[in-house]
Design a protein around this motif. Structure first.
Motif: not given
Length: 486
Positions: A197-208
């Motif tokens: 799974m991948v989700a975009r977070l603020p500040g150019g960060v990706h949550r995997i």
């Protein structure tokens, strides 16, 4: 006493509890073993019910650029949260460290004493209070101790709370990374070898989040190395993320456990200290925050001598059932998310059922925290025990939302017909219940409040009494939830 209440753990549940206690005028010390906030962000959003709770306390404006959505899921199967009719959507991409920053600022503003770098190693309870021992050799004394210290809770262990459930069967990784552009992948993104799974977070960060099917859990003394996560990601998702910069890395499992009692004498548990589970849908932090909102006003009423200690028993009764349902739905979602090919028929059948509005609404309410109804007394009124619906009211010459009436953390008697006799009956509780006369907007008078002449709201926003349609009279309900009259 160093404080009436000591809270162990300055995570979202502990900070929310501290704010609730201070809102009610109770002195509280929060102890946390870390010298500063960790910066980690396990949870990244709010369910609809948490949005409502934050609105009731006037906290939503403190979250800058809050983005909400009516898109949800159950085990990766899409849900339309807009069917629930709340004024709020679910908040997405709010890092947990941002939530902690807001809640800590609110609690400190109200006067909470938050002490970092102070680790609780044990405690001793006696008839008059609890003595908490610290790693640095110090000790503090309080009337009540609340463990909000997470899944590895010291308070739970030292207090001897039973913690039954199911052990972990698999291990998954969570990492926030920057320096790579990844396409979003939903929670239901299955591959031949696992889930990614991948989700975009603020500040150019990706949550995997990634889990390799058949990977047994490991005993760890610290977080995994990012190289291990990147290797699993390549095997499961088929792409190379090894060049990314890891912001933080963590491992978690599908263990599901819940304490058998949320209170033992003067010691109580809330949040992950009371229940651990697969973090499907981000419900864990939200449930912990709501544990604290349920407990805070009750504990404050007992500490201030306004209600008998037996009021605290309702905390266990109400929230243990919520926790039990939470474990059931996250285990079901785990079967869908991690089950592999053998779970495909289950996903297909459930996907067909969710196509119907009734099933869609039921599951959406379950993962949003809007299906909770407490046993507050006998009656036939449809709102009895449920959370207050979103209301538009004309009060004191202006339009207001019903949630605004709960900003002070007090109870509210909402008189919808200008009934002087009703208000006079409630006057002996006026030191803890606001008596408000208001007129509902036409759509609410014909809808959620159809035929309703009055509501008694608890500080957590749940309806404790309603007229007509409740067997108990108003004074009985006021005495049950707010203690003897003045």
């Amino acid at each position: 006493m160093d404080a009436s209440v000591i809270v162990i753990g300055a995570g979202p549940a502990g900070l929310m509890l501290a704010g609730e206690l201070r809102l009610a005028g109770v002195d509280v010390i929060v102890l946390d073993r870390l010298g500063e906030r960790s910066g980690q962000s396990r949870a990244i959003g709010f369910t609809i019910r948490t949005m409502e709770v934050f609105d009731q306390r006037g906290l939503l404006p403190r979250f800058r650029d809050l983005q909400t959505s009516h898109a949800g899921h159950f085990g990766g199967l899409p849900l339309d949260l807009g069917l629930l009719g709340s004024a709020h959507g679910a908040a997405r991409n709010v890092p947990q460290n941002a939530t902690e920053e807001v809640l800590e600022g609110w609690a400190r503003q109200l006067g909470a004493d938050i002490r970092r770098g102070r680790e609780c190693t044990g405690f001793v309870e006696d008839g008059a209070g609890v003595t908490v021992t610290l790693r640095d050799g110090g000790a503090l004394r309080c009337r009540y101790l609340v463990g909000c210290d997470g899944g590895q809770s010291t308070v739970r262990r030292v207090g001897g709370f039973d913690f039954p459930g199911t052990s972990a069967t698999t291990e998954l990784f969570l990492a926030d990374i920057r320096g790579l552009e990844l396409e979003p992948r939903t929670a239901g993104a299955q591959t031949a070898t696992g889930m990614a799974m991948v989700a975009r977070l603020p500040g150019g960060v990706h949550r995997i989040i990634v889990g390799e099917r058949g990977t047994p859990p490991r005993t760890r003394t610290g977080p995994p190395e990012f190289t291990e996560v990147a290797d699993v990601w390549k095997r499961v998702a088929g792409s190379d993320i090894s060049t990314a910069e890891p912001v933080w890395v963590s491992a978690f499992s599908d263990a599901a456990r819940q304490v058998t009692e949320y209170r033992r004498g003067r010691v109580l548990l809330a949040g992950d200290a009371a229940h651990v589970h697969l973090p499907a849908g981000g419900q864990g932090m939200n449930t912990g925050i709501q544990d604290s909102v349920n407990l805070g006003w009750k504990l404050a009423a007992v500490v201030r001598g306004r209600a008998p200690e037996s009021l605290l028993d309702s905390y266990h009764t109400e929230r243990h059932e919520v926790g039990r349902a939470l474990l059931a739905n996250t285990r079901a979602q785990g079967a869908l998310l991690l089950g592999g090919d053998e779970a495909a028929p289950l996903r297909d059948v459930l996907g067909e059922l969710i196509g119907g509005e009734e099933a869609q609404r039921l599951l959406a309410a379950r993962v949003s925290g809007l299906d909770i109804t407490y046993d507050v007394g006998r009656g036939r009124h449809p709102l009895l025990g449920s959370r207050m619906p979103h209301l538009g009211l004309a009060h004191a010459g202006r339009e207001t939302a019903g949630g605004e009436l709960l900003r002070t953390g007090r109870g509210v008697l909402l008189d919808l017909t200008g009934n002087r006799v009703l208000r006079r009956r409630a006057r002996p509780w006026a030191d803890r219940v606001d008596i408000v006369t208001a007129t509902p907007r036409a759509s609410d008078a014909e809808g959620a409040l159809s035929g309703t002449t009055a509501l008694l709201l608890r500080p957590d926003g749940h309806v404790a009494w309603a007229a007509p349609g409740t067997d108990d009279d108003l004074r009985t309900a006021l005495g049950r939830w707010f203690g003897p009259s003045r």
